[in-house]
Scaffold this motif. Structure first.
Motif, PDB file in Angstrom:
ATOM      1  N   ALA A 307       1.536   9.844 -24.349  1.00  0.00           N
ATOM      2  CA  ALA A 307       1.989  10.545 -25.543  1.00  0.00           C
ATOM      3  C   ALA A 307       1.289   9.996 -26.774  1.00  0.00           C
ATOM      4  CB  ALA A 307       3.489  10.411 -25.695  1.00  0.00           C
ATOM      5  N   ALA A 308       0.961   8.685 -26.711  1.00  0.00           N
ATOM      6  CA  ALA A 308       0.323   8.056 -27.853  1.00  0.00           C
ATOM      7  C   ALA A 308      -1.037   8.689 -28.138  1.00  0.00           C
ATOM      8  CB  ALA A 308       0.151   6.565 -27.596  1.00  0.00           C
ATOM      9  N   ALA A 309      -1.636   9.301 -27.105  1.00  0.00           N
ATOM     10  CA  ALA A 309      -2.977   9.841 -27.273  1.00  0.00           C
ATOM     11  C   ALA A 309      -3.000  11.033 -28.218  1.00  0.00           C
ATOM     12  CB  ALA A 309      -3.549  10.238 -25.921  1.00  0.00           C
ATOM     13  N   THR A 310      -1.862  11.659 -28.440  1.00  0.00           N
ATOM     14  CA  THR A 310      -1.847  12.764 -29.380  1.00  0.00           C
ATOM     15  C   THR A 310      -1.999  12.213 -30.797  1.00  0.00           C
ATOM     16  OG1 THR A 310       0.546  12.681 -29.397  1.00  0.00           O
ATOM     17  CG2 THR A 310      -0.464  14.305 -27.947  1.00  0.00           C
ATOM     18  N   ASP A 334      -9.560  -7.654 -29.940  1.00  0.00           N
ATOM     19  CA  ASP A 334      -8.675  -8.187 -28.886  1.00  0.00           C
ATOM     20  C   ASP A 334      -7.447  -7.302 -28.623  1.00  0.00           C
ATOM     21  OD1 ASP A 334      -7.119  -8.765 -31.073  1.00  0.00           O
ATOM     22  OD2 ASP A 334      -7.056 -10.947 -30.739  1.00  0.00           O
ATOM     23  N   ASN A 335      -7.293  -6.200 -29.388  1.00  0.00           N
ATOM     24  CA  ASN A 335      -6.225  -5.251 -28.991  1.00  0.00           C
ATOM     25  C   ASN A 335      -6.801  -4.079 -28.171  1.00  0.00           C
ATOM     26  OD1 ASN A 335      -7.533  -4.006 -31.133  1.00  0.00           O
ATOM     27  ND2 ASN A 335      -5.657  -3.138 -32.009  1.00  0.00           N
ATOM     28  N   TRP A 336      -8.046  -4.188 -27.730  1.00  0.00           N
ATOM     29  CA  TRP A 336      -8.622  -3.193 -26.822  1.00  0.00           C
ATOM     30  C   TRP A 336      -8.527  -3.713 -25.390  1.00  0.00           C
ATOM     31  CZ3 TRP A 336     -13.770  -0.666 -28.925  1.00  0.00           C
ATOM     32  CH2 TRP A 336     -13.483  -0.024 -30.151  1.00  0.00           C
ATOM     33  N   LYS A 337      -8.451  -2.770 -24.467  1.00  0.00           N
ATOM     34  CA  LYS A 337      -8.423  -3.155 -23.049  1.00  0.00           C
ATOM     35  C   LYS A 337      -9.841  -3.089 -22.497  1.00  0.00           C
ATOM     36  CE  LYS A 337      -3.867  -1.979 -21.243  1.00  0.00           C
ATOM     37  NZ  LYS A 337      -3.334  -0.841 -22.024  1.00  0.00           N
ATOM     38  N   LYS A 338     -10.083  -3.939 -21.519  1.00  0.00           N
ATOM     39  CA  LYS A 338     -11.386  -3.964 -20.862  1.00  0.00           C
ATOM     40  C   LYS A 338     -11.255  -3.272 -19.514  1.00  0.00           C
ATOM     41  CE  LYS A 338     -13.012  -8.025 -19.238  1.00  0.00           C
ATOM     42  NZ  LYS A 338     -13.569  -9.376 -19.383  1.00  0.00           N
ATOM     43  N   TYR A 339     -12.154  -2.333 -19.206  1.00  0.00           N
ATOM     44  CA  TYR A 339     -12.166  -1.652 -17.903  1.00  0.00           C
ATOM     45  C   TYR A 339     -13.509  -1.931 -17.242  1.00  0.00           C
ATOM     46  CZ  TYR A 339      -8.465   1.083 -20.199  1.00  0.00           C
ATOM     47  OH  TYR A 339      -7.346   1.480 -20.881  1.00  0.00           O
ATOM     48  N   ALA A 350     -11.523  -0.013 -24.660  1.00  0.00           N
ATOM     49  CA  ALA A 350     -10.841   1.071 -25.381  1.00  0.00           C
ATOM     50  C   ALA A 350      -9.477   0.619 -25.863  1.00  0.00           C
ATOM     51  CB  ALA A 350     -10.688   2.288 -24.472  1.00  0.00           C
ATOM     52  N   PRO A 351      -9.054   1.143 -27.005  1.00  0.00           N
ATOM     53  CA  PRO A 351      -7.699   0.852 -27.478  1.00  0.00           C
ATOM     54  C   PRO A 351      -6.668   1.595 -26.619  1.00  0.00           C
ATOM     55  CG  PRO A 351      -8.761   2.460 -28.918  1.00  0.00           C
ATOM     56  CD  PRO A 351      -9.785   2.053 -27.902  1.00  0.00           C
ATOM     57  N   ASP A 352      -5.417   1.223 -26.717  1.00  0.00           N
ATOM     58  CA  ASP A 352      -4.339   1.970 -26.055  1.00  0.00           C
ATOM     59  C   ASP A 352      -4.392   3.408 -26.540  1.00  0.00           C
ATOM     60  OD1 ASP A 352      -3.114   0.280 -24.337  1.00  0.00           O
ATOM     61  OD2 ASP A 352      -1.664  -0.498 -25.799  1.00  0.00           O
ATOM     62  N   GLY A 353      -4.355   4.370 -25.602  1.00  0.00           N
ATOM     63  CA  GLY A 353      -4.424   5.772 -25.999  1.00  0.00           C
ATOM     64  C   GLY A 353      -5.857   6.252 -26.184  1.00  0.00           C
TER      65      GLY A 353
END
Ligand SMILES: [Zn+2]
Length: 478
Positions: A307-310, A334-339, A350-353
């Protein structure tokens, strides 16, 4: 526990006429039982008889519930909105339904094309069938599409959705209550309760036994409609083979793959008297519709639950974490996730969302950075080699992103003191609208290292500084 004993017990009697039954009684007495099989129409004598299983709902309730769920589905799903495609599916579906044994129930069948590239199809109770464009696109011929549709409408005739709901209710001890509701025919309360099942996906989560039944009845429907009855199994086999080792297609999450699927279909074809000599496989209409579907613009959808992606993701943090590989080191917010990539030194940040569904069931990065290392040779200090490797890599990107365009030609930059090229591109954003892709490439002994900075065009400015900080932090081993 097998509530479906009928699967393995072909009933011969069902299809016999009265006089034939009499003949059978007489002849059987004379030890000539097998003769009467010749009196039955070809393909009817041996076929597996299937009936809906335990169900505390009435067929009319299947229809009421299905209609309600279909209205919701049509509101939530991106429909193809292609009248010719829907008309074709309706025409094909109606021909198949004409051969569907429904125990005398008239289900109001409807067929809708869904603008979703994921290979899937589903049927709600009562006959509301939704077919993803992905299923049409991947079918080799009309018979395969007819196979998927015959499978779906068999779930309707066998009332697997409400059978599933019946079992779920019984498991939860609601049987008595629900029985009371039915006794009093309080339809509204029932539908509310069923609505909860629809929302929870209970109506579409079939057992393997249900799947096998839908295959068997689907095979009969294909056979009776003049299609090659092997087509459905061929479609499923193809799906499985093409996705070996990758994410299984969505279809198998709603329709678990029963064991010995192909063998069971072949067995049924034998019972029907074998593959007909001149079965229908393809049609010009199918080919025309498939072309039309392939040309439909892709509908973008957001990852369910994201939902946050909206909303736009939270702004990038000013403190940074370090990512180190043998090819490069960099710092990212450091608030981005690593994939990390499963193979090689590539990774996405990428950040959350920031990661959403691209409309084909695959995750796509809408905000963030993608690093990849691809094969390319050339002296890291040779601008021409870098330029040709970069243009080659852009052409590759464009193959899977047909709307990707260069908006500013490559310019020379330096990355950790090394020759690099910076190219601006535009592309469809998975959130809808356009995105800006800032591509920085450099040659290393390991190949071409690409950094793609991604954000929707309207938000790009807010990320510009972060992307520059990341690129300034890039270090290559000496
Ligand atoms: Zn199924």
């Amino acid at each position: 526990m097998n509530a479906w004993g009928s699967v393995r017990n072909p009933s011969r009697r069902k299809s016999l006429g009265k006089s034939q039954q009499l003949a059978r009684a007489t002849l059987a007495g004379l030890g000539l039982f097998c003769l009467c099989l010749l009196l039955t129409p070809a393909g009817f004598a041996q076929r597996t008889a299937l009936k809906p299983g335990w169900n505390m709902f009435t067929p009319q309730q299947d229809i009421d519930l299905g209609k309600r769920a279909a209205t919701d589905a049509a509101r939530q799903l991106p429909l193809c909105n292609a009248p010719r495609v829907d008309a074709y599916l309706t025409e094909l579906g109606t021909r198949l339904v004409a051969k569907l044994p429904t125990n005398g129930v008239q289900y109001p069948f409807e067929f809708h094309c869904v603008n979703d590239k994921a290979i899937n199809a589903f049927a709600l109770p009562g006959g509301y069938v939704f077919i993803n464009r992905g299923a049409i696109e991947v079918a080799d011929n009309e018979a395969q599409l007819a196979g998927v549709m015959a499978h779906e409408i068999s779930h309707v005739a066998l009332r697997h959705g409400t059978n599933q709901a019946t079992k779920a209710q019984a498991a939860e001890g609601f049987l008595g209550i629900a029985g009371g509701i039915f006794g009093g025919s309080a339809g509204g309360a029932l539908l509310t309760q069923l609505g909860a099942f629809a929302a929870g996906g209970v109506l579409l989560r079939y057992s393997r036994t249900a799947e096998s039944q839908a295959d068997v009845m689907g095979t009969q429907v294909l056979y009776d409609s003049g299609y090659d009855p092997r087509a459905m199994a061929q479609f499923f086999e193809k799906l499985e083979a093409e996705t070996k080792g990758k994410n299984p297609p969505e279809f198998f999450s709603d329709h678990p793959n029963p064991e010995h699927r192909v063998e069971r279909v072949d067995e049924e074809i034998d019972k029907l008297g074998g593959v007909p000599s001149n079965p229908k496989r393809d049609s010009q209409e199918f080919e025309a519709i498939k072309r039309e579907v392939l040309a439909l613009p892709v509908a973008k959808k957001l990852m369910p639950g994201a939902a946050a992606a909206t909303k736009a993701p939270a702004p990038p943090s000013r403190s940074f974490a370090t990512h180190q590989t043998s090819v490069y080191t960099l710092k990212y917010p450091d608030n981005w996730k690593k994939y990390p990539d499963s193979n090689g030194s590539g990774a996405s940040f990428a950040p959350d969302g920031g990661v959403v569904d691209d409309g084909t069931g695959h995750a796509a990065l809408a905000y963030g950075l993608i690093v990849s290392v691809t094969q390319a040779s050339g002296d890291p200090n040779d601008w021409d080699a870098l330029n040709s490797a970069t243009q080659e890599s852009i052409r590759e990107l464009q193959k899977s992103n047909p709307n990707m365009k260069i908006t500013r030609q490559s310019e020379r930059v330096h990355l950790n003191g090394q020759p690099g090229l910076a190219t601006y591109l535009s592309n469809d954003s998975p959130t809808g609208g356009q995105e800006t892709d800032w591509l920085i490439t450099t040659l290393r002994p390991e190949g071409l290292v690409s950094f793609v900075c991604v954000a929707p065009q309207t938000a790009y400015e807010k990320y510009d500084k972060t992307f520059n900080t990341i690129l300034d932090s890039v270090r290559f081993p000496k």
